[in-house]
Motif scaffolding. Structure first.
Motif, PDB file in Angstrom:
ATOM      1  N   TYR A 147     -31.322 -75.758 -16.223  1.00  9.03           N
ATOM      2  CA  TYR A 147     -31.012 -76.608 -17.530  1.00  9.03           C
ATOM      3  C   TYR A 147     -30.026 -76.172 -18.465  1.00  9.03           C
ATOM      4  CZ  TYR A 147     -35.423 -79.096 -16.301  1.00  9.03           C
ATOM      5  OH  TYR A 147     -36.277 -79.748 -15.474  1.00  9.03           O
ATOM      6  N   GLN A 148     -29.349 -74.945 -18.182  1.00 10.13           N
ATOM      7  CA  GLN A 148     -28.317 -74.507 -19.001  1.00 10.13           C
ATOM      8  C   GLN A 148     -27.448 -75.676 -19.191  1.00 10.13           C
ATOM      9  OE1 GLN A 148     -28.567 -71.401 -20.396  1.00 10.13           O
ATOM     10  NE2 GLN A 148     -30.332 -71.738 -19.599  1.00 10.13           N
ATOM     11  N   CYS A 149     -26.992 -76.389 -18.342  1.00 11.10           N
ATOM     12  CA  CYS A 149     -25.987 -77.424 -18.695  1.00 11.10           C
ATOM     13  C   CYS A 149     -26.372 -78.476 -19.605  1.00 11.10           C
ATOM     14  CB  CYS A 149     -25.280 -77.923 -17.226  1.00 11.10           C
ATOM     15  SG  CYS A 149     -26.736 -78.658 -16.535  1.00 11.10           S
ATOM     16  N   GLU A 150     -27.815 -78.685 -19.373  1.00 12.14           N
ATOM     17  CA  GLU A 150     -28.342 -80.025 -20.066  1.00 12.14           C
ATOM     18  C   GLU A 150     -28.453 -79.460 -21.703  1.00 12.14           C
ATOM     19  OE1 GLU A 150     -31.757 -82.150 -18.630  1.00 12.14           O
ATOM     20  OE2 GLU A 150     -32.679 -81.877 -20.555  1.00 12.14           O
ATOM     21  N   ILE A 151     -28.850 -78.206 -21.829  1.00 12.51           N
ATOM     22  CA  ILE A 151     -28.833 -77.551 -23.340  1.00 12.51           C
ATOM     23  C   ILE A 151     -27.862 -77.478 -23.720  1.00 12.51           C
ATOM     24  CG2 ILE A 151     -29.726 -75.553 -24.494  1.00 12.51           C
ATOM     25  CD1 ILE A 151     -31.828 -75.369 -22.278  1.00 12.51           C
ATOM     26  N   PHE A 152     -26.527 -77.037 -23.284  1.00  9.14           N
ATOM     27  CA  PHE A 152     -25.451 -76.760 -24.009  1.00  9.14           C
ATOM     28  C   PHE A 152     -24.189 -77.726 -23.922  1.00  9.14           C
ATOM     29  CE2 PHE A 152     -27.231 -72.510 -23.437  1.00  9.14           C
ATOM     30  CZ  PHE A 152     -26.956 -72.280 -24.734  1.00  9.14           C
ATOM     31  N   CYS A 153     -24.467 -78.802 -23.047  1.00  2.00           N
ATOM     32  CA  CYS A 153     -23.339 -79.857 -23.168  1.00  2.00           C
ATOM     33  C   CYS A 153     -23.307 -80.395 -24.623  1.00  2.00           C
ATOM     34  CB  CYS A 153     -23.843 -81.009 -22.384  1.00  2.00           C
ATOM     35  SG  CYS A 153     -22.774 -82.640 -22.541  1.00  2.00           S
TER      36      CYS A 153
ATOM     37  N   ASN B 273     -24.361 -83.809 -25.253  1.00  2.00           N
ATOM     38  CA  ASN B 273     -25.762 -84.247 -24.355  1.00  2.00           C
ATOM     39  C   ASN B 273     -25.519 -85.467 -23.526  1.00  2.00           C
ATOM     40  OD1 ASN B 273     -28.542 -84.014 -24.368  1.00  2.00           O
ATOM     41  ND2 ASN B 273     -28.826 -85.363 -26.125  1.00  2.00           N
ATOM     42  N   VAL B 274     -24.894 -85.305 -22.509  1.00  2.00           N
ATOM     43  CA  VAL B 274     -24.648 -86.247 -21.433  1.00  2.00           C
ATOM     44  C   VAL B 274     -24.946 -85.787 -19.970  1.00  2.00           C
ATOM     45  CG1 VAL B 274     -22.961 -87.704 -22.854  1.00  2.00           C
ATOM     46  CG2 VAL B 274     -22.244 -85.815 -21.150  1.00  2.00           C
ATOM     47  N   ILE B 275     -25.515 -84.724 -19.866  1.00  2.00           N
ATOM     48  CA  ILE B 275     -26.164 -83.969 -18.786  1.00  2.00           C
ATOM     49  C   ILE B 275     -27.601 -84.293 -18.555  1.00  2.00           C
ATOM     50  CG2 ILE B 275     -26.268 -82.487 -17.019  1.00  2.00           C
ATOM     51  CD1 ILE B 275     -23.651 -81.120 -17.741  1.00  2.00           C
ATOM     52  N   ARG B 276     -28.269 -84.605 -17.773  1.00  2.00           N
ATOM     53  CA  ARG B 276     -29.598 -84.557 -17.476  1.00  2.00           C
ATOM     54  C   ARG B 276     -29.855 -83.966 -16.222  1.00  2.00           C
ATOM     55  NH1 ARG B 276     -29.328 -85.337 -21.688  1.00  2.00           N
ATOM     56  NH2 ARG B 276     -30.137 -87.082 -23.031  1.00  2.00           N
ATOM     57  N   VAL B 277     -31.065 -83.147 -16.312  1.00  2.36           N
ATOM     58  CA  VAL B 277     -31.378 -82.371 -14.850  1.00  2.36           C
ATOM     59  C   VAL B 277     -32.761 -82.687 -14.683  1.00  2.36           C
ATOM     60  CG1 VAL B 277     -31.987 -79.922 -14.122  1.00  2.36           C
ATOM     61  CG2 VAL B 277     -30.199 -79.840 -15.775  1.00  2.36           C
ATOM     62  N   ASP B 278     -32.827 -83.249 -13.527  1.00  2.00           N
ATOM     63  CA  ASP B 278     -34.096 -83.396 -13.082  1.00  2.00           C
ATOM     64  C   ASP B 278     -34.845 -82.334 -12.113  1.00  2.00           C
ATOM     65  OD1 ASP B 278     -35.719 -86.420 -11.778  1.00  2.00           O
ATOM     66  OD2 ASP B 278     -35.753 -84.635 -10.497  1.00  2.00           O
ATOM     67  N   PRO B 279     -36.003 -82.182 -12.313  1.00  2.00           N
ATOM     68  CA  PRO B 279     -36.551 -81.086 -11.728  1.00  2.00           C
ATOM     69  C   PRO B 279     -36.754 -80.881 -10.123  1.00  2.00           C
ATOM     70  CG  PRO B 279     -38.290 -82.250 -12.954  1.00  2.00           C
ATOM     71  CD  PRO B 279     -36.868 -82.912 -13.170  1.00  2.00           C
ATOM     72  N   ASN B 280     -36.308 -82.351  -9.729  1.00  2.00           N
ATOM     73  CA  ASN B 280     -36.569 -82.508  -8.156  1.00  2.00           C
ATOM     74  C   ASN B 280     -35.104 -82.786  -7.612  1.00  2.00           C
ATOM     75  OD1 ASN B 280     -39.131 -82.504  -8.066  1.00  2.00           O
ATOM     76  ND2 ASN B 280     -39.126 -84.646  -9.112  1.00  2.00           N
TER      77      ASN B 280
ATOM     78  N   CYS C 267     -19.914 -77.254 -19.288  1.00  2.00           N
ATOM     79  CA  CYS C 267     -20.969 -77.050 -18.381  1.00  2.00           C
ATOM     80  C   CYS C 267     -20.507 -76.236 -16.927  1.00  2.00           C
ATOM     81  CB  CYS C 267     -21.259 -78.413 -17.778  1.00  2.00           C
ATOM     82  SG  CYS C 267     -20.091 -79.499 -17.348  1.00  2.00           S
ATOM     83  N   ALA C 268     -19.235 -76.571 -16.504  1.00  2.76           N
ATOM     84  CA  ALA C 268     -18.940 -75.552 -15.402  1.00  2.76           C
ATOM     85  C   ALA C 268     -18.725 -74.288 -15.762  1.00  2.76           C
ATOM     86  CB  ALA C 268     -17.386 -76.316 -14.961  1.00  2.76           C
ATOM     87  N   GLU C 269     -18.230 -73.785 -16.759  1.00  2.00           N
ATOM     88  CA  GLU C 269     -17.985 -72.625 -17.406  1.00  2.00           C
ATOM     89  C   GLU C 269     -19.295 -71.787 -17.389  1.00  2.00           C
ATOM     90  OE1 GLU C 269     -15.442 -70.364 -18.183  1.00  2.00           O
ATOM     91  OE2 GLU C 269     -14.120 -71.954 -17.333  1.00  2.00           O
ATOM     92  N   LEU C 270     -20.515 -72.508 -18.069  1.00  4.11           N
ATOM     93  CA  LEU C 270     -21.767 -71.620 -18.272  1.00  4.11           C
ATOM     94  C   LEU C 270     -22.712 -72.060 -17.047  1.00  4.11           C
ATOM     95  CD1 LEU C 270     -24.129 -73.724 -18.820  1.00  4.11           C
ATOM     96  CD2 LEU C 270     -22.891 -73.543 -20.762  1.00  4.11           C
ATOM     97  N   CYS C 271     -22.315 -72.633 -16.136  1.00  6.16           N
ATOM     98  CA  CYS C 271     -23.286 -72.724 -15.022  1.00  6.16           C
ATOM     99  C   CYS C 271     -23.569 -71.386 -14.150  1.00  6.16           C
ATOM    100  CB  CYS C 271     -23.114 -74.027 -13.763  1.00  6.16           C
ATOM    101  SG  CYS C 271     -24.128 -73.997 -12.479  1.00  6.16           S
ATOM    102  N   PRO C 272     -24.584 -70.773 -14.094  1.00 12.20           N
ATOM    103  CA  PRO C 272     -24.655 -69.560 -13.705  1.00 12.20           C
ATOM    104  C   PRO C 272     -24.746 -69.319 -12.150  1.00 12.20           C
ATOM    105  CG  PRO C 272     -26.800 -70.170 -14.772  1.00 12.20           C
ATOM    106  CD  PRO C 272     -25.970 -71.119 -14.923  1.00 12.20           C
ATOM    107  N   PHE C 273     -25.048 -70.750 -11.542  1.00 18.85           N
ATOM    108  CA  PHE C 273     -24.808 -70.855  -9.990  1.00 18.85           C
ATOM    109  C   PHE C 273     -23.683 -71.471  -9.361  1.00 18.85           C
ATOM    110  CE2 PHE C 273     -29.047 -70.554 -11.781  1.00 18.85           C
ATOM    111  CZ  PHE C 273     -29.465 -69.408 -11.086  1.00 18.85           C
ATOM    112  N   ASN C 274     -22.585 -71.763 -10.255  1.00 14.59           N
ATOM    113  CA  ASN C 274     -21.322 -72.341  -9.940  1.00 14.59           C
ATOM    114  C   ASN C 274     -21.707 -73.496  -9.360  1.00 14.59           C
ATOM    115  OD1 ASN C 274     -19.530 -70.249 -10.762  1.00 14.59           O
ATOM    116  ND2 ASN C 274     -20.232 -68.989  -8.989  1.00 14.59           N
TER     117      ASN C 274
END
Ligand code: SF4
Ligand code: SF4
Length: 93
Positions: free
Chosen positions: A47-53, A56-63, A79-86
């Motif tokens: 959820y880092q991308c959803e929180i920090f965009c 507010n245009v990214i939505r993370v679906d848990p599935n 979002c690309a810079e902060l995603c911890p999993f690239n």
């Protein structure tokens, strides 16, 4: 008239979110020169991308993972810079 926002119901019972809406500048996605591409096989749903965009245009679906609303994504690359999993990379348009 300035860009307006509408407030939606809380998502995942976590936060109240505001969603961008078309304004005098049109859909802000037209400002973009690079677009974020999500590889959901790498996404860990943190959820880092959803929180920090900032718009507010990214939505993370848990599935299924993260999706971007390209109508309003400005291509800032945060979002690309902060995603911890690239899982997000920027691609020129
Ligand atoms: S920051 Fe990366 S790993 Fe985390 S939810 Fe977003 S795309 Fe998935
Ligand atoms: S590039 Fe910027 S505006 Fe677009 S989804 Fe990522 S953080 Fe949000």
């Amino acid at each position: 008239m300035l860009n307006r926002i509408i407030v939606e119901k809380p998502i995942h019972n976590r936060i109240v979110v505001a969603k961008p809406k078309i304004g005098v500048a049109g859909k802000t996605g037209t400002w973009r020169t690079e677009k974020p591409l999500v590889d959901n096989s790498k996404c860990k749903k943190c959820y880092q991308c959803e929180i920090f965009c900032p718009v507010n245009v990214i939505r993370v679906d848990p599935n299924t993972g993260a999706t971007v609303d390209y109508d309003y994504c400005k291509g800032c690359g945060i979002c690309a810079e902060l995603c911890p999993f690239n899982a997000i990379r920027m691609e020129p348009e």
